[in-house]
Write a protein that holds these residues in place. Structure first.
Motif, PDB file in Angstrom:
ATOM      1  N   THR A   1      -1.254   4.365 -10.552  1.00 42.94           N
ATOM      2  CA  THR A   1      -1.405   3.931  -9.162  1.00 42.94           C
ATOM      3  C   THR A   1      -0.241   4.380  -8.291  1.00 42.94           C
ATOM      4  N   ASN A   2       0.933   4.554  -8.889  1.00 40.55           N
ATOM      5  CA  ASN A   2       2.097   5.015  -8.134  1.00 40.55           C
ATOM      6  C   ASN A   2       1.923   6.497  -7.804  1.00 40.55           C
ATOM      7  N   CYS A   3       1.721   6.790  -6.528  1.00 42.14           N
ATOM      8  CA  CYS A   3       1.456   8.172  -6.110  1.00 42.14           C
ATOM      9  C   CYS A   3       2.681   9.072  -6.227  1.00 42.14           C
TER      10      CYS A   3
ATOM     11  N   ASP B   1      -5.995   5.221 -10.726  1.00 42.28           N
ATOM     12  CA  ASP B   1      -5.387   5.290 -12.051  1.00 42.28           C
ATOM     13  C   ASP B   1      -6.355   5.826 -13.102  1.00 42.28           C
TER      14      ASP B   1
ATOM     15  N   TYR C   1       4.655   3.511 -19.447  1.00 43.64           N
ATOM     16  CA  TYR C   1       4.414   2.309 -18.657  1.00 43.64           C
ATOM     17  C   TYR C   1       3.898   1.160 -19.516  1.00 43.64           C
TER      18      TYR C   1
ATOM     19  N   ASN D   1       1.686   2.655  -4.010  1.00 35.64           N
ATOM     20  CA  ASN D   1       0.839   2.377  -5.174  1.00 35.64           C
ATOM     21  C   ASN D   1      -0.638   2.345  -4.769  1.00 35.64           C
ATOM     22  N   THR D   2      -1.101   3.441  -4.227  1.00 33.69           N
ATOM     23  CA  THR D   2      -2.473   3.492  -3.717  1.00 33.69           C
ATOM     24  C   THR D   2      -3.336   4.541  -4.408  1.00 33.69           C
TER      25      THR D   2
ATOM     26  N   THR E   1       3.303  -0.522 -12.189  1.00 38.93           N
ATOM     27  CA  THR E   1       4.132   0.311 -11.303  1.00 38.93           C
ATOM     28  C   THR E   1       5.592   0.318 -11.703  1.00 38.93           C
TER      29      THR E   1
END
Length: 431
Positions: free
Chosen positions: A406-408, A418, A155, A414-415, A70
């Motif tokens: 995961t970072n919306c 991925d 990332y 972060n839900t 994240t």
């Protein structure tokens, strides 16, 4: 990311839609893997990866550590362009670094080497997953990443931020390609936009006499073309289903087809499971799609403009449409490795590849919209109109590929699901 045309490097030949691959053998056609290729997308010889790269590729597809990260690793941006190092090692889609080998009249690499002293060593990748894996080896200075690879590279710490003040042509790049969620983080660019395009719906007008206006022709269970549908072969295709559901299942509250909650993701996957029996072809080599439409094995499905042009040139009765739901698309970005051994040559390459004349060469050869609209001064008549170069209103309808993380990107935190999960689901869908 794909696309081979035949413009001279000096003066553009008269633009004839569908004529752009006439000199290339069918065995050379490749897709974007994003497979823009476009991906591409074409993408020329497939990589014969060694065991170590194969292992890295698997990690690039399913490494939940990178996919779920994240925060972006702190990597400094270059502050000046110094003396060139004499060489440049690139990973790119076929058709992005032409040196006259494929067609002696198509060469923007040799003039670059003469101007900078940087000898270009180009490694062709046929999928975005291959690009991610190869960049992780640290052996390459830069990559022409599509949106379904770029965030994984960012990332993962595999690419460095780009100092756009060092790029003399950056002000000429279309604004709607800058600081986008597929090529930047927190307003920091991680590359320079190169070329882009839409994933259209193409149909055989003999089999579908009423022009479709919606993607329902490929997603609905009782489609009139059931059993003869073609789709792009990549986990990122899940976004196409999500984009369709955004309109047709408002209860899901999908706002971004690449940032899906568990419920949204499962709905998209369920739609693709429903679609699966109706699919006759998965493609990432776009020549395969051309052939399938030409021999009428497929009647409708995802396409790129270059595929439509080629199919029409072979007398296939096909047309393209941008459905009411919009479409996904691809936008490629030249990114510099965080471990680049030849960073000065890489910056010089990013400057070179975004000049108007070179952009015109690449766009016509590859079959894509040029990121620099000034390229239209040098393209053949009709080219920029067909590819909607500089048409911001048109491209607002396109949801460009973006690596699912995961970072919306909103108040959900972060839900989101991925890319590793997307890859697993896609393998299960295909069976």
């Amino acid at each position: 990311m794909i696309f081979m045309s035949q413009p001279s490097q000096h003066e553009p030949r008269p633009y004839t839609p569908g004529a752009r691959l006439s000199g290339v053998r069918p065995s050379h056609y490749r897709g974007r893997g994003r497979g823009r290729g476009p991906r591409r997308r074409g993408r020329l010889p497939v990589i014969a990866a060694a065991a170590a790269v194969t292992a890295a590729l698997a990690a690039g597809c399913s490494d939940s550590g990178t996919a779920a990260r994240t925060s972006v690793p702190q990597v400094p941006a270059q502050q000046m362009i110094g003396a060139t190092e004499g060489q440049l090692n690139l990973i790119n889609w076929a058709g992005y670094a032409e040196n006259g080998t494929t067609d002696k009249t198509v060469d923007w690499v040799t003039p670059f080497t003469r101007a900078t002293g940087c000898k270009v060593n180009s490694k062709i990748a046929d999928t975005s997953d291959s690009m991610v894996a190869l960049m992780k080896t640290g052996k390459f200075d830069g990559v022409s990443a599509s949106g379904d690879a770029s965030l994984r590279l960012i990332y993962g710490g595999d690419v460095a931020p780009v100092n756009t003040s060092l790029l003399t042509n950056y002000p000429d790049i279309a604004d709607y390609l800058k600081e986008q969620p597929y090529n930047s983080v927190n307003g920091q660019m991680y590359g320079v936009p190169h070329g882009y395009g839409a994933n259209y719906l193409m149909y055989n007008r003999e089999e579908v006499p009423q022009p479709p206006t919606s993607w329902n022709v490929v997603f609905e269970k009782n489609s009139p073309v059931a059993g003869n549908i073609t789709v792009y072969d990549s986990p990122i295709y899940i976004a196409d289903a999500a984009l369709y559901l955004k309109t047709h299942r408002p209860d899901l509250k999908i706002t971004d087809p690449y940032a899906l909650s568990e419920d949204q993701f499962e709905a998209a996957v369920d739609l693709l499971r429903q679609q699966r029996p109706n699919i006759s072809q998965f493609w990432h080599a776009y020549g395969d799609s051309v052939q399938a439409f030409t021999v009428k094995d497929t009647h409708a499905g995802t396409t790129w403009q270059v595929i439509a042009n080629l199919a029409k040139a072979q007398k296939a009765p096909v047309e393209t449409v941008l459905p009411v739901e919009g479409a996904t698309g691809w936008s490629d970005t030249w990114m510099i490795s965080s471990r680049a051994k030849n960073p000065n040559c890489m910056y010089r390459w990013m400057n070179w590849i975004t000049t108007a004349k070179v952009q015109a060469q690449v766009a016509q050869w590859f079959g894509q919209a040029a990121a620099n609209p000034k390229a239209c001064r040098y393209t053949a008549k009709g080219f920029c109109a067909e590819y909607k170069v500089g048409d911001a209103a048109f491209y607002k309808k396109i949801a460009f590929w973006k690596t699912p993380v995961t970072n919306c990107g909103d108040d959900r935190g972060n839900t989101c699901v991925d890319y590793s999960r997307w890859s697993q689901a896609w393998a299960e869908i295909k069976g």
